[in-house]
Design a protein around this motif. Structure first.
Motif, short mmCIF file in Angstrom:
data_model
loop_
_atom_site.label_atom_id
_atom_site.label_comp_id
_atom_site.label_asym_id
_atom_site.label_seq_id
_atom_site.Cartn_x
_atom_site.Cartn_y
_atom_site.Cartn_z
N THR A 75 23.06 -13.26 37.16
CA THR A 75 21.71 -12.81 37.49
C THR A 75 21.53 -11.35 37.09
OG1 THR A 75 21.75 -14.28 39.40
CG2 THR A 75 19.97 -12.67 39.31
N LYS B 67 19.82 -15.80 35.14
CA LYS B 67 18.50 -15.75 35.75
C LYS B 67 18.10 -14.28 35.90
CE LYS B 67 19.14 -19.94 38.42
NZ LYS B 67 19.21 -20.52 39.76
N HIS C 258 21.87 -13.32 44.05
CA HIS C 258 21.71 -14.54 43.24
C HIS C 258 20.58 -15.41 43.77
CE1 HIS C 258 25.24 -13.91 40.81
NE2 HIS C 258 25.95 -13.68 41.89
#
Length: 166
Positions: free
Chosen positions: A93, A150, A165
């Protein structure tokens, strides 16, 4: 630094314009006015100073090296070295400032002096978690090399290990 320079120059220019329109012809920057400028600049930079100190404390004893050709990431924390395969990364992330979300939704957010701070949170299959700030490697404008990376966007991108996360 660029934002600070623009801010300081703006203060000087607007102060000069203000006194010009007030009719003051012999304007000088008094020691009190200079102290006020310094105070305003320091207050303006408190968020960046907090992030800088926090990121330094988090990563002061951390080094990492990524070798995409051999699919390896080597992480050294406080003298202890660990080696992982990039394919062992379970979660990746990028936690960035909210300004970087403009490239997605075109909302036209202004760049702030803390927009260049961010961190990369990774978790491996065995549960090991690491947080790499962009003081170690400036990844903010790089395309992630981990395909399942992400993005989280924060107004104040301080490292929060409980929701990194999200």
């Amino acid at each position: 630094m660029k934002e600070n320079l623009i801010f300081i120059i703006s203060i000087i220019v607007f102060t000069s314009i203000h006194f010009y329109f007030k009719g003051v012809t012999n304007f000088e920057y008094s020691p009190l006015l200079i102290k006020i400028f310094i105070f305003v600049v320091l207050v303006w930079n408190i968020p960046a100073i907090i992030l800088l100190i926090h990121f330094y404390i988090e990563n002061k004893d951390t080094k990492f090296e990524i070798d995409t050709e051999s699919d390896v990431i080597i992480i050294e924390v406080k003298g202890l070295t660990k080696q992982y395969k990039l394919s062992e990364i379970d979660k990746s992330t990028y936690n960035l400032g909210i300004y970087h979300k403009n490239s997605i939704d075109n909302k036209g957010r202004f760049k702030m002096h803390i927009s260049d701070f961010g961190y990369w949170a990774i978790q491996f299959n065995n549960g090991d978690k690491f947080y790499f700030t962009n003081l170690l490697h400036d990844f903010l404008h790089d395309k992630p090399f981990i395909k399942k990376t992400k993005y989280n966007y924060w107004f104040f991108p301080i490292i929060n290990k409980h929701i990194a996360h999200k």
